[in-house]
Design a protein around this motif. Structure first.
Motif, PDB file in Angstrom:
ATOM      1  N   UNK A 279       0.832  -1.202   0.000  1.00  0.00           N
ATOM      2  CA  UNK A 279       0.000   0.000   0.000  1.00  0.00           C
ATOM      3  C   UNK A 279       0.871   1.258   0.000  1.00  0.00           C
ATOM      4  N   UNK A 280       1.933   1.220   0.769  1.00  0.00           N
ATOM      5  CA  UNK A 280       2.851   2.352   0.816  1.00  0.00           C
ATOM      6  C   UNK A 280       3.476   2.604  -0.558  1.00  0.00           C
ATOM      7  N   UNK A 281       3.869   1.511  -1.194  1.00  0.00           N
ATOM      8  CA  UNK A 281       4.482   1.631  -2.512  1.00  0.00           C
ATOM      9  C   UNK A 281       3.478   2.172  -3.528  1.00  0.00           C
ATOM     10  N   UNK A 282       2.244   1.649  -3.486  1.00  0.00           N
ATOM     11  CA  UNK A 282       1.221   2.125  -4.430  1.00  0.00           C
ATOM     12  C   UNK A 282       0.970   3.618  -4.226  1.00  0.00           C
ATOM     13  N   UNK A 283       0.909   4.044  -2.958  1.00  0.00           N
ATOM     14  CA  UNK A 283       0.696   5.465  -2.665  1.00  0.00           C
ATOM     15  C   UNK A 283       1.842   6.312  -3.211  1.00  0.00           C
ATOM     16  N   UNK A 284       3.052   5.797  -3.100  1.00  0.00           N
ATOM     17  CA  UNK A 284       4.229   6.511  -3.613  1.00  0.00           C
ATOM     18  C   UNK A 284       4.214   6.609  -5.138  1.00  0.00           C
ATOM     19  N   UNK A 285       3.778   5.547  -5.798  1.00  0.00           N
ATOM     20  CA  UNK A 285       3.669   5.574  -7.261  1.00  0.00           C
ATOM     21  C   UNK A 285       2.639   6.634  -7.661  1.00  0.00           C
ATOM     22  N   UNK A 286       1.484   6.646  -6.971  1.00  0.00           N
ATOM     23  CA  UNK A 286       0.458   7.664  -7.242  1.00  0.00           C
ATOM     24  C   UNK A 286       1.029   9.075  -7.098  1.00  0.00           C
ATOM     25  N   UNK A 287       1.853   9.233  -6.064  1.00  0.00           N
ATOM     26  CA  UNK A 287       2.317  10.578  -5.731  1.00  0.00           C
ATOM     27  C   UNK A 287       3.469  11.039  -6.613  1.00  0.00           C
ATOM     28  N   UNK A 288       4.436  10.143  -6.871  1.00  0.00           N
ATOM     29  CA  UNK A 288       5.690  10.595  -7.492  1.00  0.00           C
ATOM     30  C   UNK A 288       5.842  10.238  -8.965  1.00  0.00           C
ATOM     31  N   UNK A 289       5.136   9.209  -9.431  1.00  0.00           N
ATOM     32  CA  UNK A 289       5.343   8.773 -10.820  1.00  0.00           C
ATOM     33  C   UNK A 289       4.604   9.700 -11.786  1.00  0.00           C
ATOM     34  N   UNK A 290       4.986   9.667 -13.064  1.00  0.00           N
ATOM     35  CA  UNK A 290       4.298  10.506 -14.063  1.00  0.00           C
ATOM     36  C   UNK A 290       2.793  10.276 -14.031  1.00  0.00           C
ATOM     37  N   UNK A 291       2.046  11.336 -14.235  1.00  0.00           N
ATOM     38  CA  UNK A 291       0.574  11.251 -14.295  1.00  0.00           C
ATOM     39  C   UNK A 291       0.174  10.272 -15.395  1.00  0.00           C
ATOM     40  N   UNK A 292      -0.837   9.473 -15.112  1.00  0.00           N
ATOM     41  CA  UNK A 292      -1.287   8.505 -16.103  1.00  0.00           C
ATOM     42  C   UNK A 292      -0.654   7.133 -15.937  1.00  0.00           C
ATOM     43  N   UNK A 293       0.269   7.000 -14.969  1.00  0.00           N
ATOM     44  CA  UNK A 293       0.838   5.683 -14.670  1.00  0.00           C
ATOM     45  C   UNK A 293      -0.265   4.783 -14.124  1.00  0.00           C
ATOM     46  N   UNK A 294      -0.341   3.549 -14.642  1.00  0.00           N
ATOM     47  CA  UNK A 294      -1.395   2.628 -14.210  1.00  0.00           C
ATOM     48  C   UNK A 294      -0.801   1.377 -13.577  1.00  0.00           C
ATOM     49  N   UNK A 295      -1.597   0.755 -12.710  1.00  0.00           N
ATOM     50  CA  UNK A 295      -1.194  -0.553 -12.167  1.00  0.00           C
ATOM     51  C   UNK A 295      -2.437  -1.269 -11.674  1.00  0.00           C
ATOM     52  N   UNK A 296      -2.340  -2.599 -11.578  1.00  0.00           N
ATOM     53  CA  UNK A 296      -3.382  -3.387 -10.927  1.00  0.00           C
ATOM     54  C   UNK A 296      -2.936  -3.607  -9.486  1.00  0.00           C
ATOM     55  N   UNK A 297      -3.755  -3.222  -8.539  1.00  0.00           N
ATOM     56  CA  UNK A 297      -3.379  -3.327  -7.132  1.00  0.00           C
ATOM     57  C   UNK A 297      -3.278  -4.806  -6.737  1.00  0.00           C
ATOM     58  N   UNK A 298      -2.106  -5.263  -6.293  1.00  0.00           N
ATOM     59  CA  UNK A 298      -1.961  -6.679  -5.931  1.00  0.00           C
ATOM     60  C   UNK A 298      -2.697  -7.012  -4.623  1.00  0.00           C
ATOM     61  N   UNK A 299      -3.195  -8.242  -4.543  1.00  0.00           N
ATOM     62  CA  UNK A 299      -3.804  -8.745  -3.308  1.00  0.00           C
ATOM     63  C   UNK A 299      -2.814  -9.546  -2.466  1.00  0.00           C
ATOM     64  N   UNK A 300      -1.588  -9.653  -2.943  1.00  0.00           N
ATOM     65  CA  UNK A 300      -0.574 -10.422  -2.226  1.00  0.00           C
ATOM     66  C   UNK A 300       0.714 -10.446  -3.029  1.00  0.00           C
ATOM     67  N   UNK A 301       1.632 -11.294  -2.575  1.00  0.00           N
ATOM     68  CA  UNK A 301       2.876 -11.476  -3.318  1.00  0.00           C
ATOM     69  C   UNK A 301       3.916 -10.432  -3.011  1.00  0.00           C
ATOM     70  N   UNK A 302       4.679 -10.033  -4.019  1.00  0.00           N
ATOM     71  CA  UNK A 302       5.867  -9.217  -3.820  1.00  0.00           C
ATOM     72  C   UNK A 302       6.009  -8.069  -4.806  1.00  0.00           C
ATOM     73  N   UNK A 303       5.143  -8.036  -5.851  1.00  0.00           N
ATOM     74  CA  UNK A 303       5.417  -7.112  -6.950  1.00  0.00           C
ATOM     75  C   UNK A 303       4.219  -6.268  -7.351  1.00  0.00           C
ATOM     76  N   UNK A 304       4.517  -5.020  -7.686  1.00  0.00           N
ATOM     77  CA  UNK A 304       3.550  -4.135  -8.337  1.00  0.00           C
ATOM     78  C   UNK A 304       4.136  -3.773  -9.700  1.00  0.00           C
TER      79      UNK A 304
END
Lengths: 380, 380
Positions: A279-304
């Motif tokens: 969740x922390x990583x996803x929030x950081x991607x939202x905040x710092x990565x270029x606008x329009x960056x997309x991802x599928x939020x993982x339900x487990x595992x190790x990778x986004x």
């Protein structure tokens, strides 16, 4: 470069070091060496230590709804060995392997070593698309289909149950093996468990790999294959010629670990840590990565898996990856490296969220986001 | 069948169970896990644990007169893995490998798996005959020559220094790799140490394998290759695709064992035991086997190679081997299984002398001698 304390790595697939149950491993190593040292010391069986294969079935495989006997199991020196053994037994040069469009580079390496023709299946948010899989089965007549169904590497996606059933049905319909590589399935931090493809396998065409690298420690080099007895016998013969047998101490430690019932508590301990980091990583991607960056939020595992905006052909992340290591000391894996569909994932970045703690996740993504905005021309 | 207490086995290559330094291994396993558990737990390097490769050089390789750097070493998951990696890197289907006329069946298996053409070199009491080796190099243009120079498996023979030098010179002259497989060299119970072929290797064509299976425990699955850097790099790439890395706990235990200086005492403890058992076995062969049975008395290692009298073509020991297991409960390996020269060793039996204690050696040979006299028609 990982030795540099300033280096922040989202690159590897390393479990969090603080998640390792080291005290248990120290205690169990001592215990099994004292109780059955002579057996552990001696030459072992290529198929694996009988009691380990039994406990893997009882504590790891059967609870997931898979019915199998010890004859349907084979100890692997890590899942890596399984890719190699499948390749040796099933592939001649020029044969085709189907796999997830983006997939684990170690498996790709084994198939390329066998001089196979690797063809990626298109994916959507639910993983591989059965219609494209069937089309490619018909067109390419593959020797097997390799898939990571749960918290996929690199995309973090999970194939839903209905689609898993469809994959098993396609395996039966076209008499094709499926290699179901499921090392992350226990690392779930939200959502409901999905049954393995193997549970839908009426035709006995699915080989399921589970690994102890993510739920115990990678250093033991231990995995287990569950599948058709005749195929596993052929893999065992290839294993005999390759390494004779797996290290018995590792098998005995894992066996004792499972029998003492320690696995559920270990999983309950590490999964929420990974969830918070995700969740922390996803929030950081939202905040710092270029606008329009997309991802599928993982339900487990190790990778986004972050998809940067715009035409993939405008990106050369392979070059930027090396530049980022040197200039901003941040590591990641670029989509090209994991790609089985040429050119398709040039705008994708795999971010591991298990290794680094919160403050370093924030710091690393801030550096990486600014770097990407400068070097990809996506300035927002 | 080994579970049957009446079964007396001269078959395997198992070290004597009472020779295992189990207490040291228990202590060192605990020590290395406490001191560097996080490192041992984590993903390791394909080339191997740096400190293990350094200590293998310092305590195992350099004392034998071999000059090499860490870059010239590669950790192996047992020597078995080395045969497989050499085969993968150097052999295409139809390529030729030369080897000792009778040799280790596990290596033969790896070469056959690579669909190689295996050609055996003639041997006398001093091992392979250089003139025949050269003739076959010229005729067969092999990719490499595989040899076990010291206390050879299965013949127990040792190649003298002058002949080793000649082998190294042939490797240089014909630009051919030599795989020097030397797992038994430390198990010497009489005679003088002979330097490895590698010490004569001016042209950097020799790869030396040493194993920890015979001097420590087989269960660790640990060996080390020393050889040309470029060849080892290619083997490392093949290893990466095959198993990613060797089990780091095993490397750390062996490293600590070597650094504590425990190996010389261990060797001094087990070698005389093996020597006494070898002499006992040789005396039993003299007493109970058919008259005219010949063997070369080993100076170390684990095996005595008995040649029964008369025409090899009159024997079918492969059939008798199974019959002996069932009817007199004695195990041995017949020459056919170890043969790289078709039909040549039909009258030969490999007898392991490390596993069984004195009284069972006597009892087993008495049974086996009587059995052979009945079933081979050599009644004396």
């Amino acid at each position: 470069m990982l030795g540099d304390p300033e280096m922040i790595s989202f690159a590897g697939g390393n479990p969090a070091a603080e998640g390792y149950p080291l005290e248990d491993i120290i205690r169990l190593s001592d215990k099994v060496l004292r109780e059955k040292g002579a057996k552990i010391a001696q030459y072992g069986s290529t198929d694996g230590l009988q009691e380990f294969r039994e406990s893997a079935l009882q504590y790891l495989i059967k609870p997931r709804g898979v019915e199998a006997a010890v004859e349907n199991t084979l100890t692997l020196t890590g899942s890596s060995q399984g890719f190699d053994l499948m390749a040796r037994v099933l592939l001649d040069p020029g044969d085709t392997v189907l796999c997830d469009g983006a997939t684990f580079v170690g498996a790709l390496q084994a198939y390329h070593m066998a001089e196979a023709n690797v063809v990626g299946v298109e994916m959507d948010d639910d993983g591989v698309i059965p219609e494209d899989l069937e089309e490619k089965i018909v067109r390419c007549r593959p020797k097997f289909f390799y898939t990571i169904p749960t918290f996929q590497n690199p995309t973090g996606k999970t194939i839903p149950a209905a689609r898993r059933q469809k994959i098993a049905e396609l395996a039966a319909k076209y008499d094709m093996f499926v290699l179901e590589d499921d090392p992350y399935c226990d690392l779930r931090f939200r959502g409901e468990t999905v049954p393995p493809i193997k549970t839908f396998d009426r035709a006995d065409k699915v080989v399921l790999f589970n690994s102890f690298s993510k739920i115990l420690i990678p250093g033991l080099r231990l995995g287990v294959a569950v599948g058709p007895e005749e195929l596993l016998k052929r893999m065992s013969l290839a294993k005999q010629a390759a390494i004779a047998f797996s290290n018995t101490l590792g098998e005995a430690i894992a066996d004792a670990y499972l029998r003492e019932g320690l696995l559920p508590a270990q999983i309950a301990r590490i999964s929420p840590i990974y969830g918070r980091r995700c969740d922390r990583l996803a929030a950081g991607v939202d905040r710092f990565f270029p606008k329009g960056t997309k991802y599928v939020m993982p339900d487990g595992g190790m990778f986004l898996w972050a998809e940067l905006p715009g035409d993939p052909q405008n990106y050369d992340l392979t070059e930027l990856r090396m530049k980022a290591l040197k200039e901003i000391k941040v590591g990641f894996i670029d989509g090209n490296e994991m790609s089985a569909i040429p050119g398709k994932f040039r705008n994708c970045i795999r971010l591991n969220f298990t290794r680094e703690p919160f403050e370093r996740i924030d710091e690393g993504l801030e550096r990486l986001g600014a770097f990407l905005k400068i070097h990809t021309g996506v300035s927002q």
